[in-house]
Design an enzyme around this catalytic site. Structure first.
Site, PDB file in Angstrom:
ATOM      1  N   SER A   1     -81.069  49.691 -18.361  1.00 39.84           N
ATOM      2  CA  SER A   1     -80.967  50.091 -19.770  1.00 39.84           C
ATOM      3  C   SER A   1     -81.729  49.148 -20.692  1.00 39.84           C
ATOM      4  CB  SER A   1     -79.502  50.142 -20.210  1.00 39.84           C
ATOM      5  OG  SER A   1     -78.790  51.054 -19.409  1.00 39.84           O
TER       6      SER A   1
ATOM      7  N   SER B   1     -65.193  31.529  -6.735  1.00 41.70           N
ATOM      8  CA  SER B   1     -66.472  31.429  -7.438  1.00 41.70           C
ATOM      9  C   SER B   1     -66.669  32.621  -8.382  1.00 41.70           C
ATOM     10  CB  SER B   1     -67.604  31.351  -6.417  1.00 41.70           C
ATOM     11  OG  SER B   1     -68.837  31.621  -7.014  1.00 41.70           O
ATOM     12  N   SER B   2     -66.388  33.816  -7.871  1.00 40.18           N
ATOM     13  CA  SER B   2     -66.580  35.016  -8.699  1.00 40.18           C
ATOM     14  C   SER B   2     -65.647  35.031  -9.900  1.00 40.18           C
ATOM     15  CB  SER B   2     -66.301  36.283  -7.878  1.00 40.18           C
ATOM     16  OG  SER B   2     -67.313  36.479  -6.948  1.00 40.18           O
TER      17      SER B   2
ATOM     18  N   ARG C   1     -71.330  55.384  12.986  1.00 43.95           N
ATOM     19  CA  ARG C   1     -71.843  54.090  12.529  1.00 43.95           C
ATOM     20  C   ARG C   1     -71.266  52.983  13.409  1.00 43.95           C
ATOM     21  NH1 ARG C   1     -68.120  52.752   7.167  1.00 43.95           N
ATOM     22  NH2 ARG C   1     -69.353  50.835   7.057  1.00 43.95           N
TER      23      ARG C   1
ATOM     24  N   THR D   1     -71.119  58.988 -15.104  1.00 49.18           N
ATOM     25  CA  THR D   1     -72.383  58.609 -14.457  1.00 49.18           C
ATOM     26  C   THR D   1     -73.494  59.544 -14.904  1.00 49.18           C
ATOM     27  OG1 THR D   1     -71.048  57.919 -12.571  1.00 49.18           O
ATOM     28  CG2 THR D   1     -73.416  57.982 -12.242  1.00 49.18           C
TER      29      THR D   1
ATOM     30  N   ASP E   1     -75.567  28.060 -24.765  1.00 48.32           N
ATOM     31  CA  ASP E   1     -75.295  27.942 -23.327  1.00 48.32           C
ATOM     32  C   ASP E   1     -74.110  28.831 -22.996  1.00 48.32           C
ATOM     33  OD1 ASP E   1     -74.869  26.968 -20.578  1.00 48.32           O
ATOM     34  OD2 ASP E   1     -76.089  25.249 -21.183  1.00 48.32           O
TER      35      ASP E   1
ATOM     36  N   HIS F   1     -63.204  49.601  -3.935  1.00 49.25           N
ATOM     37  CA  HIS F   1     -63.924  50.548  -4.766  1.00 49.25           C
ATOM     38  C   HIS F   1     -64.412  49.940  -6.079  1.00 49.25           C
ATOM     39  CE1 HIS F   1     -65.860  54.232  -5.627  1.00 49.25           C
ATOM     40  NE2 HIS F   1     -65.516  53.980  -6.870  1.00 49.25           N
TER      41      HIS F   1
ATOM     42  N   LYS G   1     -74.869  58.594 -18.189  1.00 54.18           N
ATOM     43  CA  LYS G   1     -75.860  57.514 -18.100  1.00 54.18           C
ATOM     44  C   LYS G   1     -77.223  58.049 -17.682  1.00 54.18           C
ATOM     45  CE  LYS G   1     -73.077  53.512 -17.503  1.00 54.18           C
ATOM     46  NZ  LYS G   1     -73.816  52.595 -18.365  1.00 54.18           N
TER      47      LYS G   1
ATOM     48  N   TRP H   1     -67.344  44.703   7.686  1.00 51.16           N
ATOM     49  CA  TRP H   1     -67.096  43.939   6.454  1.00 51.16           C
ATOM     50  C   TRP H   1     -65.775  44.331   5.818  1.00 51.16           C
ATOM     51  CZ3 TRP H   1     -67.076  44.756   0.970  1.00 51.16           C
ATOM     52  CH2 TRP H   1     -67.110  46.100   0.585  1.00 51.16           C
TER      53      TRP H   1
ATOM     54  N   HIS I   1     -60.179  57.498  -1.534  1.00 53.21           N
ATOM     55  CA  HIS I   1     -61.213  58.395  -1.009  1.00 53.21           C
ATOM     56  C   HIS I   1     -61.901  57.779   0.214  1.00 53.21           C
ATOM     57  CE1 HIS I   1     -64.157  56.591  -4.230  1.00 53.21           C
ATOM     58  NE2 HIS I   1     -64.091  55.810  -3.172  1.00 53.21           N
ATOM     59  N   HIS I   2     -61.640  56.503   0.474  1.00 54.05           N
ATOM     60  CA  HIS I   2     -62.151  55.890   1.702  1.00 54.05           C
ATOM     61  C   HIS I   2     -61.227  56.156   2.875  1.00 54.05           C
ATOM     62  CE1 HIS I   2     -65.296  53.594  -0.386  1.00 54.05           C
ATOM     63  NE2 HIS I   2     -64.436  53.553  -1.370  1.00 54.05           N
TER      64      HIS I   2
ATOM     65  N   GLU J   1     -65.190  47.015  -6.429  1.00 55.72           N
ATOM     66  CA  GLU J   1     -66.271  46.134  -5.977  1.00 55.72           C
ATOM     67  C   GLU J   1     -67.625  46.853  -5.975  1.00 55.72           C
ATOM     68  OE1 GLU J   1     -66.795  43.047  -5.323  1.00 55.72           O
ATOM     69  OE2 GLU J   1     -68.663  43.161  -4.175  1.00 55.72           O
TER      70      GLU J   1
ATOM     71  N   TYR K   1     -68.540  49.060  -7.963  1.00 55.94           N
ATOM     72  CA  TYR K   1     -68.989  49.125  -9.358  1.00 55.94           C
ATOM     73  C   TYR K   1     -69.376  47.764  -9.886  1.00 55.94           C
ATOM     74  CZ  TYR K   1     -68.222  53.945  -9.141  1.00 55.94           C
ATOM     75  OH  TYR K   1     -68.349  55.242  -8.772  1.00 55.94           O
TER      76      TYR K   1
ATOM     77  N   HIS L   1     -74.186  40.902   8.297  1.00 57.35           N
ATOM     78  CA  HIS L   1     -75.199  41.481   7.406  1.00 57.35           C
ATOM     79  C   HIS L   1     -74.554  41.960   6.114  1.00 57.35           C
ATOM     80  CE1 HIS L   1     -78.038  44.441   5.792  1.00 57.35           C
ATOM     81  NE2 HIS L   1     -77.142  45.385   5.989  1.00 57.35           N
TER      82      HIS L   1
HETATM   83  C1  HEM Z   1     -83.270  45.428   4.220  1.00 55.19           C
HETATM   84  C2  HEM Z   1     -82.609  46.515   3.989  1.00 55.19           C
HETATM   85  C3  HEM Z   1     -81.396  46.878   4.801  1.00 55.19           C
HETATM   86  C4  HEM Z   1     -81.360  47.378   6.053  1.00 55.19           C
HETATM   87  C5  HEM Z   1     -82.539  47.675   6.978  1.00 55.19           C
HETATM   88  C6  HEM Z   1     -79.977  47.566   6.394  1.00 55.19           C
HETATM   89  C7  HEM Z   1     -79.516  48.036   7.592  1.00 55.19           C
HETATM   90  C8  HEM Z   1     -78.197  48.173   7.962  1.00 55.19           C
HETATM   91  C9  HEM Z   1     -77.718  48.652   9.208  1.00 55.19           C
HETATM   92  C10 HEM Z   1     -78.604  49.099  10.339  1.00 55.19           C
HETATM   93  C11 HEM Z   1     -76.356  48.639   9.183  1.00 55.19           C
HETATM   94  C12 HEM Z   1     -75.413  48.992  10.307  1.00 55.19           C
HETATM   95  C13 HEM Z   1     -74.883  50.351  10.221  1.00 55.19           C
HETATM   96  C14 HEM Z   1     -73.855  50.581  11.295  1.00 55.19           C
HETATM   97  O1  HEM Z   1     -74.194  50.513  12.482  1.00 55.19           O
HETATM   98  O2  HEM Z   1     -72.707  50.824  10.916  1.00 55.19           O
HETATM   99  C15 HEM Z   1     -75.968  48.168   7.897  1.00 55.19           C
HETATM  100  C16 HEM Z   1     -74.666  48.058   7.486  1.00 55.19           C
HETATM  101  C17 HEM Z   1     -74.293  47.705   6.192  1.00 55.19           C
HETATM  102  N1  HEM Z   1     -75.131  47.275   5.176  1.00 55.19           N
HETATM  103 FE1  HEM Z   1     -77.167  47.227   5.278  1.00 55.19          FE
HETATM  104  N2  HEM Z   1     -79.205  47.191   5.344  1.00 55.19           N
HETATM  105  C18 HEM Z   1     -80.038  46.752   4.343  1.00 55.19           C
HETATM  106  C19 HEM Z   1     -79.668  46.269   3.100  1.00 55.19           C
HETATM  107  C20 HEM Z   1     -78.349  46.179   2.653  1.00 55.19           C
HETATM  108  C21 HEM Z   1     -77.935  45.708   1.359  1.00 55.19           C
HETATM  109  C22 HEM Z   1     -78.868  45.173   0.285  1.00 55.19           C
HETATM  110  C23 HEM Z   1     -76.589  45.814   1.318  1.00 55.19           C
HETATM  111  C24 HEM Z   1     -75.599  45.469   0.239  1.00 55.19           C
HETATM  112  C25 HEM Z   1     -75.819  45.120  -0.947  1.00 55.19           C
HETATM  113  C26 HEM Z   1     -76.137  46.345   2.550  1.00 55.19           C
HETATM  114  C27 HEM Z   1     -74.823  46.608   2.855  1.00 55.19           C
HETATM  115  C28 HEM Z   1     -74.371  47.037   4.062  1.00 55.19           C
HETATM  116  C29 HEM Z   1     -72.988  47.321   4.362  1.00 55.19           C
HETATM  117  C30 HEM Z   1     -71.811  47.205   3.386  1.00 55.19           C
HETATM  118  C31 HEM Z   1     -72.932  47.718   5.705  1.00 55.19           C
HETATM  119  C32 HEM Z   1     -71.689  48.168   6.465  1.00 55.19           C
HETATM  120  C33 HEM Z   1     -71.319  47.180   7.499  1.00 55.19           C
HETATM  121  C34 HEM Z   1     -70.068  47.604   8.159  1.00 55.19           C
HETATM  122  O3  HEM Z   1     -70.057  48.678   8.757  1.00 55.19           O
HETATM  123  O4  HEM Z   1     -69.076  46.842   8.073  1.00 55.19           O
HETATM  124  N3  HEM Z   1     -77.226  46.554   3.351  1.00 55.19           N
HETATM  125  N4  HEM Z   1     -77.112  47.887   7.156  1.00 55.19           N
HETATM  126 CU   LIG Z   2     -64.921  54.054  -3.216  1.00 53.49          CU
END
Ligand code: HEM
Ligand SMILES: [Cu+2]
Length: 530
Positions: free
Chosen positions: A263, A164-165, A445, A323, A101, A248, A326, A137, A297-298, A250, A252, A72
């Site tokens: 803006s 790609s990035s 978590r 911040t 372009d 970190h 802004k 992740w 800080h992580h 990332e 930003y 996810h």
């Molecule tokens: C539809 C909306 C979303 C829902 C319902 C949702 C839900 C969740 C849930 C339930 C977890 C697991 C938490 C855990 O057990 O540790 C999670 C983890 C995470 N989500 Fe989402 N999320 C959503 C959108 C997003 C978006 C848009 C992003 C990033 C742009 C994102 C980034 C992450 C990240 C980075 C984690 C941490 C995974 C990890 O622990 O390695 N999520 N999300």
């Molecule tokens: Cu950070």
């Protein structure tokens, strides 16, 4: 300037899309890809929230649960949010600076088409023995190395996303530095262009660091090295330092372009130029600089010398200063403005308020002594989802509504847009706000089960989650409906919006600004008129 009578669109699917070098078509491809990934990553989030609806193990195995959280996040970060911003950059940067372009159109094609390949590789691990990566992740060793052969796929996929990035970032920088219309100076550029220029430098600086980190994982796993293996003289904490030196900045990378989008939108609907254009540029650069010096800080709970804890604590708190600049800028832009509340403006306002909530919980976690309590609890899940979902994702959605008339030539239905806005904004808070309390009460978590005292807030959060997910399916419907028909959009879809993109017809012709020459600076969305 533009002539839409014969717009030279290549014939046939392969020529039009596979071999395209057109910034608008590549932008469209990126946006469609990002939306598809958002839906897939969202479906995984629904599985997670379904399992967490009640305590106990109901639907999925714990290992599969961990695969879902990991996939996810990887899909949302690298597949949805980042490509969505590259799509916006492709579409809008040339239009905003009067360029025909992107500077490197063939590389642009390559940057995009790598992505479906990378995500197919990553997705294929779901069907392999041992399943998909399940170590989070952040890919911390030794956990991440204990899966099946998904490690090799994960590493290769991350390499491809990084390539790609980096290519995308090079293209953005080359375009902004070399392709501005002759009379457009740096301080005439709209803020979206500025924020992307700075983001592109962040990308070039940190994607190779991530590539290095995962390469070391690969050699630890398959080639007998011990970078992160204490038994062989290595150190797993080294991985955390390298990862977060990427990680970190990332975050930003995912938020600076959001600042840019918001803006653009707030001045349009407040009918006032951006309050402090130059201070916004400096604040963006300041945030970018600080993003490089706060990574540990992580790692407060991992163990560091006291001096390190203090340094990273104070450095992190300093980010609140630019911040704040802004946030006050956006508020001052609206002050005494003739505001109207079309859908892009509503999403931008929600962004300002809800991103700030995420910022506050961030400052809370910056305090090393209290972070020891919050670390790895649902508090952090609440924090980063506030900055990513009603933060980055809302900004992308706001941008989509704002520029959809320019892309498609049609106005979306304001009524449906408003329904989508209220449905999303209410549900996103039901989804993520209770997670603060869960975290403060100690729910960890990345777990598929929890003790019963957490039941109520989890159920609430899951209900919000399903509602939010459904709202985004509704968004897909609105987008498709708008692309296929609807009220014709004017060249300046918002009446008197500033920005060169509003000087070309809607939909924007396949080629624009072909007769490269000076543009009318008064039409540019750069706030202060120089
Ligand atoms: C539809 C909306 C979303 C829902 C319902 C949702 C839900 C969740 C849930 C339930 C977890 C697991 C938490 C855990 O057990 O540790 C999670 C983890 C995470 N989500 Fe989402 N999320 C959503 C959108 C997003 C978006 C848009 C992003 C990033 C742009 C994102 C980034 C992450 C990240 C980075 C984690 C941490 C995974 C990890 O622990 O390695 N999520 N999300
Ligand atoms: Cu950070």
């Amino acid at each position: 300037m533009s002539h839409d009578s014969h717009d030279h669109k290549p014939k046939g699917f392969v020529n039009r899309w596979l071999l395209t070098t057109n910034h608008k078509d590549i932008g469209t491809l990126y946006l469609i890809f990002a939306l598809a990934m958002f839906i897939i990553g969202g479906a995984m989030a629904m599985i997670i929230r379904l399992e967490l609806f009640q305590p106990g193990l109901q639907f999925v195995e714990p290992d599969f649960f961990n695969q879902m959280t990991t996939m996810h996040a990887l899909i949302m970060v690298f597949g949805a949010v980042m490509p969505a911003f590259v799509g916006l950059a492709n579409w809008m940067i040339p239009l905003m600076i009067g360029a025909p372009d992107m500077a490197l159109p063939r590389m642009n094609n390559w940057s995009f088409w790598i992505l479906p390949f990378a995500f197919s590789l990553l997705g294929s691990t779901l069907f392999m023995d041992g399943g998909a990566p399940a170590g989070g992740w952040t890919m911390y060793p030794p956990l991440v190395l204990q899966g099946g052969h998904n490690v090799a796929y994960l590493v290769f996929a991350v390499h491809l996303m990084g390539i790609s990035s980096i290519m995308g970032a090079i293209n953005v920088i080359a375009t902004i530095m070399n392709m501005r219309a002759p009379n457009v100076g740096y301080l005439n550029m709209p803020l979206f262009v500025w924020t992307w220029l700075i983001t592109a430098f962040l990308l070039i600086a940190v994607m190779p660091v991530l590539a290095g980190a995962v390469t070391m994982l690969l050699t630890d796993r398959y080639f007998g090295t011990s970078f992160f293996n204490a038994a062989g003289g290595g150190d797993p904490v080294l991985f955390q330092h390298i990862f977060w030196f990427f990680g970190h900045p990332e975050v930003y990378i995912m938020i600076l372009p959001s600042f840019g989008v918001v803006s653009e939108i707030i001045p349009t609907f407040a009918r006032k130029p951006l309050f402090g254009y130059v201070s916004m540029v400096y604040a963006t650069a300041g945030i970018a600089f600080l993003s490089f010096i706060v990574w540990a800080h992580h790692m407060f709970s991992v163990g560091m010398p006291l001096g390190g804890e203090l340094y990273f604590m104070y450095a992190t708190m300093m980010i609140a200063v630019p911040t704040g600049v802004k946030i006050f800028n956006w508020v001052a832009t609206m002050w005494k403005g003739a505001m109207t509340f079309e859908t892009p403006m509503l999403f931008s306002l929600a962004f300002v308020v809800l991103f700030t909530i995420g910022g506050f919980s961030g400052v809370m976690m910056a305090l090393a002594p209290v972070d020891l309590q919050y670390h790895d609890t649902y508090f952090i899940v609440a924090h980063f989802h506030y900055v990513l979902v009603p933060g980055a994702v809302f900004a992308i959605i706001a941008g989509a509504y704002y520029w959809l008339p320019k892309w498609s030539g049609h106005m979306y239905s304001e009524k449906l847009g408003k329904i989508h806005f209220w449905w999303s904004t209410i549900s996103v808070n039901v989804l993520f706000f209770p997670q603060h309390f869960l975290g403060l009460a100690g729910m960890p978590r990345r777990i598929p089960d929890y003790s019963t005292q957490f039941a109520e807030f989890n159920m609430m959060s899951s209900i919000g989650g399903f509602a939010f997910g459904l709202a985004q399916v509704f968004f897909v419907y609105i987008v498709i409906k708008t692309v296929r028909g609807g009220k014709k959009a004017e060249a300046n879809a918002w009446g008197d919006a500033k920005g060169l993109e509003w000087t070309v017809p809607s939909p924007a012709p396949h080629h624009t600004f072909e007769e490269f020459g000076p543009v009318d600076l008064k039409k540019m969305a750069h706030g202060d008129v120089h």
